[in-house]
Scaffold this motif. Structure first.
Motif, PDB file in Angstrom:
ATOM      1  N   ALA A   1     -24.602   0.246  15.476  1.00  0.00           N
ATOM      2  CA  ALA A   1     -25.705   0.265  16.433  1.00  0.00           C
ATOM      3  C   ALA A   1     -27.004   0.047  15.677  1.00  0.00           C
ATOM      4  CB  ALA A   1     -25.723   1.611  17.152  1.00  0.00           C
TER       5      ALA A   1
ATOM      6  N   ARG B   1     -26.352  -2.549  21.880  1.00  0.00           N
ATOM      7  CA  ARG B   1     -26.141  -1.709  20.686  1.00  0.00           C
ATOM      8  C   ARG B   1     -27.371  -0.857  20.379  1.00  0.00           C
ATOM      9  NH1 ARG B   1     -20.872  -1.881  18.385  1.00  0.00           N
ATOM     10  NH2 ARG B   1     -19.940  -3.760  19.193  1.00  0.00           N
TER      11      ARG B   1
ATOM     12  N   SER C   1     -25.875   3.264  12.178  1.00  0.00           N
ATOM     13  CA  SER C   1     -26.984   2.608  12.846  1.00  0.00           C
ATOM     14  C   SER C   1     -27.978   2.067  11.827  1.00  0.00           C
ATOM     15  CB  SER C   1     -27.648   3.663  13.740  1.00  0.00           C
ATOM     16  OG  SER C   1     -28.427   3.080  14.726  1.00  0.00           O
TER      17      SER C   1
ATOM     18  N   TYR D   1     -23.815  10.624  12.931  1.00  0.00           N
ATOM     19  CA  TYR D   1     -24.739   9.500  13.141  1.00  0.00           C
ATOM     20  C   TYR D   1     -25.363   9.172  11.794  1.00  0.00           C
ATOM     21  CZ  TYR D   1     -28.280   6.578  15.387  1.00  0.00           C
ATOM     22  OH  TYR D   1     -29.063   5.513  15.789  1.00  0.00           O
TER      23      TYR D   1
END
Ligand code: FAD
Length: 315
Positions: free
Chosen positions: A229, A244, A203, A258
């Motif tokens: 994302a 997203r 991300s 993540y």
């Protein structure tokens, strides 16, 4: 008192099985019957799985709503007619809109962002997140009817070992024909897999500096076999599509990994990723909030480090 799960559309959504699991647990704990009310397009798909989740009665609402307004009309008319005590809705993007409106129409209480429900005497105890996911609260609801909008990505679907029999009933609505009040003119573009189901998410945030640098996020995600994302800041700046966006007003994810690159860690962003098993963060600022959540943190320039990381993963 009946517990009912409400679903609509023409396919069972990801999240419905989790909503049924939570509703079945509540029904069993409170000696209530579990019903599942679906609009007519869902009849076959719902009948195929209802028995696996302890549904006693499948109510097929004689309506095929073509808009969110029409969904609200049909479900509110059903709830007013059938008077279920607890009404469970999966907190999808549309569920979030539908739940409070159904509650408003029938004069019921409503709790959103819920992740656990139990009965305590005459009251319903609903646990939910609040203040952008920072806080967990428990509501004690004494109203005769309560709509509970459940964040299903926090739950696991638990089908029964053996499906049980259930009754199917057709429900004719007494309400007037629905009238569309608004029309969706543009919707988020979803291609391929859902962020909510991804095991690895890479991300990016405003710390990437400019849109062109976001390509590095995509390359790292591809090299890791994950999804890409970002934060709302870069969605607002038009770098990536809103489908997203991770966070309170975006997707609630729970990946195994993540990776947050140039993301500050605002509570509204963390509401969408703090359930990740492992968070890895790169941020220039050693005091950035993201480091409060990260298991592994690198204080540094993500634009400089990303090419090295991509090379290392590809090697
Ligand atoms: C009602 C409401 C709902 C919201 N919903 C969401 C939501 O769903 N999702 C969401 O994300 N936000 C949401 N927000 C916005 C949220 O509050 C933050 O503004 C947003 O998350 C910030 O995005 P960011 O971290 O990318 O940008 P910034 O806050 O600008 O942070 C950029 C970070 O990058 C770091 N940085 C700068 N340069 C570099 C570099 N070269 N290398 C490494 N690090 C660098 C900085 O130190 C900083 O920590 C919401 C806000 C409100 C009020």
């Amino acid at each position: 008192m009946t517990v009912v799960v409400l679903s609509w559309g023409d396919a069972v959504q990801a999240g419905t099985a989790e909503a049924l699991t939570l509703a079945a647990r509540l029904a069993a704990d409170s000696a209530a019957e579990l019903h599942w009310a679906v609009t007519s397009g869902l009849e076959q798909a719902a009948a195929a799985i209802a028995g696996q989740y302890g549904v006693r009665r499948l109510d097929v609402i004689a309506a095929t709503p073509g808009s969110t307004d029409a969904v609200v009309d049909a479900l509110a008319a059903y709830c007013a007619q059938e008077r279920p005590g607890t009404i469970v809705i999966d907190q999808s993007v549309e569920g979030r809109i539908v739940a409070p409106r159904v509650a408003g129409r029938i004069g019921a209480a409503v709790v959103t962002n819920a992740f656990e429900v139990a009965r305590s005497g005459a009251a319903l105890r609903v646990q939910a997140t609040a203040f952008g996911g920072d806080t967990r609260v428990e509501y004690r609801i004494e109203a005769a009817q309560c709509v509970v909008c459940v964040v299903t990505t926090t739950l696991q679907a638990e089908p029964l070992a053996a499906a049980q029999p259930f009754e199917t009933r057709r429900v004719e609505l007494a309400a007037a024909a629905p009238r569309a009040g608004f029309e969706v003119v543009s919707a988020p573009q979803v291609q391929g897999h859902r962020l909510e189901d991804a095991d690895i998410i890479v991300s990016g945030g405003r710390g990437l500096g400019k849109k062109e640098n976001y390509e590095l996020v995509k390359q790292l995600a591809d090299a890791l076999g994950g999804m890409w994302a970002g934060s709302r800041a870069i969605v607002d700046d038009g770098w990536i599509d809103s489908s997203r966006q991770v966070g309170l007003t975006g997707k609630i994810t729970r990946p195994g990994l993540y990776i947050a690159l140039g993301i500050s860690g605002a509570s509204q962003h963390m509401a969408g990723c703090s359930a990740a098993k492992t968070i890895v963060a790169i941020n220039k600022d050693p005091d950035a909030s993201i480091f409060r959540y990260a298991r592994y943190g690198v204080v540094g320039d993500c634009v400089e480090l990303l090419p090295e990381l991509i090379r290392a993963v590809r090697a």
